[in-house]
Design a protein around this motif. Structure first.
Motif, PDB file in Angstrom:
ATOM      1  N   ALA A   1       6.513   5.587  -2.712  1.00  0.00           N
ATOM      2  CA  ALA A   1       6.718   4.512  -3.689  1.00  0.00           C
ATOM      3  C   ALA A   1       8.204   4.280  -3.930  1.00  0.00           C
ATOM      4  O   ALA A   1       9.007   5.219  -3.972  1.00  0.00           O
ATOM      5  N   ASP A   2       8.560   3.014  -4.083  1.00  0.00           N
ATOM      6  CA  ASP A   2       9.938   2.594  -4.339  1.00  0.00           C
ATOM      7  C   ASP A   2      10.880   2.978  -3.202  1.00  0.00           C
ATOM      8  O   ASP A   2      12.071   3.211  -3.414  1.00  0.00           O
TER       9      ASP A   2
ATOM     10  N   VAL B   1       0.815  -1.212   0.000  1.00  0.00           N
ATOM     11  CA  VAL B   1       0.000   0.000   0.000  1.00  0.00           C
ATOM     12  C   VAL B   1       0.852   1.267   0.000  1.00  0.00           C
ATOM     13  O   VAL B   1       0.591   2.206  -0.756  1.00  0.00           O
ATOM     14  N   LEU B   2       1.870   1.316   0.840  1.00  0.00           N
ATOM     15  CA  LEU B   2       2.659   2.539   0.984  1.00  0.00           C
ATOM     16  C   LEU B   2       3.837   2.620   0.021  1.00  0.00           C
ATOM     17  O   LEU B   2       4.194   3.711  -0.430  1.00  0.00           O
TER      18      LEU B   2
ATOM     19  N   ALA C   1      12.248   7.078   4.331  1.00  0.00           N
ATOM     20  CA  ALA C   1      11.193   6.134   3.953  1.00  0.00           C
ATOM     21  C   ALA C   1      11.281   4.867   4.790  1.00  0.00           C
ATOM     22  O   ALA C   1      10.253   4.325   5.231  1.00  0.00           O
ATOM     23  N   GLY C   2      12.496   4.391   5.015  1.00  0.00           N
ATOM     24  CA  GLY C   2      12.671   3.198   5.841  1.00  0.00           C
ATOM     25  C   GLY C   2      12.205   3.416   7.263  1.00  0.00           C
ATOM     26  O   GLY C   2      11.523   2.563   7.846  1.00  0.00           O
ATOM     27  N   VAL C   3      12.545   4.572   7.845  1.00  0.00           N
ATOM     28  CA  VAL C   3      12.123   4.884   9.209  1.00  0.00           C
ATOM     29  C   VAL C   3      10.602   4.977   9.285  1.00  0.00           C
ATOM     30  O   VAL C   3       9.976   4.470  10.228  1.00  0.00           O
ATOM     31  N   ILE C   4       9.987   5.627   8.291  1.00  0.00           N
ATOM     32  CA  ILE C   4       8.523   5.728   8.264  1.00  0.00           C
ATOM     33  C   ILE C   4       7.908   4.338   8.162  1.00  0.00           C
ATOM     34  O   ILE C   4       6.928   4.018   8.845  1.00  0.00           O
ATOM     35  N   GLY C   5       8.488   3.487   7.322  1.00  0.00           N
ATOM     36  CA  GLY C   5       7.967   2.136   7.168  1.00  0.00           C
ATOM     37  C   GLY C   5       8.035   1.339   8.451  1.00  0.00           C
ATOM     38  O   GLY C   5       7.084   0.620   8.804  1.00  0.00           O
ATOM     39  N   VAL C   6       9.146   1.452   9.163  1.00  0.00           N
ATOM     40  CA  VAL C   6       9.277   0.757  10.451  1.00  0.00           C
ATOM     41  C   VAL C   6       8.218   1.263  11.421  1.00  0.00           C
ATOM     42  O   VAL C   6       7.553   0.480  12.117  1.00  0.00           O
TER      43      VAL C   6
END
Length: 353
Positions: free
Chosen positions: A304-305, A102-103, A321-326
């Motif tokens: 995205a990506d 989704v993200l 982006a990685g920090v937000i994803g975690v």
């Protein structure tokens, strides 16, 4: 091994979606017991399960080279099953895949059911039963747990590759011979499995070293101490229960979260840029011939990506982006697991595990 849109036709993708939904529904029921804990320990299990999901998300960003022009990444099913239990493990991987799709536009949304089935259910089930079988024959020590973890994680990856090949044989959108696909998938994913085994064994071993009581698959290590009295073995007098503060997993949780943030926010910049096993096989064998006809439904996502839209620095964009994803994975996972735990039936409470 994230399957994008266009590899598998619509009817089979829909059937896989139904199967994945059924597996998640069953896991929600089974996870009530795993998340309930024992002797009041249930309060700490949901946050730990959320952390496992966040950690899997972070480590999946770290593609490692396995062959010329090919990389691999952790699938995480074995790690989740051994740390928090098979039912909760399926939910952990489902949360990760949903967040990624989704993200971050990683893995097709029409293929979400395929991905949950192949990357989640198959890896968790394979690793769980193989791990349990090995625990019956290996020494009941931390070394035995670590060895069983290594083998279970190793086998879970080619099992997942074989499962994808089966799905492709039923609903692939191209006419590549199934034998060719299976040979190519197993060849590269056995190598990826070695990396999976090393990462999983090191992670489980690290938790065992500091808090073995937090490893679901190693709870049997907490056996009563035996003393030899008059030539006979008798149970030693149990020590007084440790204070709640001493049993708190706060330090492990904070350490695990910090590790996940560093891996996703910093170390991920140095990950291999080569295509992963499935991408490489798909390109070499022509499985992706029709994939270009499909645009990801969230291709316009600001994340995205695995980059933050509008940030020029590649390092900063990918790290953020990685920090937000975690953070998102941790929040969604922990919230979901708390909800599952609170919905336990009265009969599930008490000392049963």
């Amino acid at each position: 091994m994230h399957v994008p849109d266009g590899f598998i036709n619509a009817p089979v993708s829909a059937a896989a979606g139904v199967a994945a939904a059924g597996a998640v529904a069953l896991s929600l029921r089974g996870a009530r017991k795993e998340l309930g804990g024992a002797e009041g320990d249930g309060e700490r299990v949901a946050p730990l399960a959320g952390l496992v999901a966040a950690f899997v998300f972070a480590v999946q960003m770290l593609n490692f080279p396995v062959a010329a022009g090919t990389s691999g990444h952790l699938l995480g099913g074995a790690l989740a099953a051994i740390l928090v239990g098979p039912w909760t493990g399926v939910l952990c991987i489902a949360v990760v895949l949903l967040t990624q799709g989704v993200l971050f536009a990683d893995g097709g949304l029409t293929a979400l059911g395929v991905n949950i089935t192949v990357m989640g259910v198959v890896t968790v089930v394979t690793a769980h039963f193989l791990f349990r079988g090995l625990r019956l024959v290996l020494p009941r020590t931390r070394g035995g747990v670590t060895a069983a973890t290594f083998v279970a994680a190793l086998v879970s990856v080619p099992a997942s590759a074989a499962a994808f090949t089966l799905v492709y044989a039923i609903g692939g959108t191209t006419d590549v011979p199934v034998g060719t696909v299976l040979t190519a998938m197993l060849g590269v994913h056995v190598l990826i499995g070695v990396g999976e085994a090393v990462i999983t064994a090191l992670t489980v071993g690290a938790v065992l070293a500091v808090r073995p009581d937090l490893v679901h698959g190693a709870r049997d290590l907490a056996v009563p101490l035996k003393l030899r009295v008059g030539g006979e073995l008798v149970d030693a007098t149990p020590a007084a229960p440790a204070p709640a503060a001493a049993r708190s997993p706060r330090k492990v949780w904070l350490g695990g979260l910090a590790t996940a943030l560093v891996l996703a926010g910093v170390v991920s910049f140095y990950a291999s840029a080569s295509p992963d096993g499935l991408e490489k096989v798909a390109a070499d064998q022509g499985i992706d011939a029709k994939a270009d006809q499909y645009e990801h439904a969230t291709a316009d996502s600001p994340l995205a990506d695995y980059g933050v839209q509008g940030i020029g620095s590649e390092r900063l964009s990918g790290g953020l982006a990685g920090v937000i994803g975690v953070g998102v994975t941790l929040a969604v996972g922990t919230g979901a697991f708390w909800a599952v735990r609170r919905r336990r039936r009265p009969a599930d409470t008490g000392a049963r595990v």
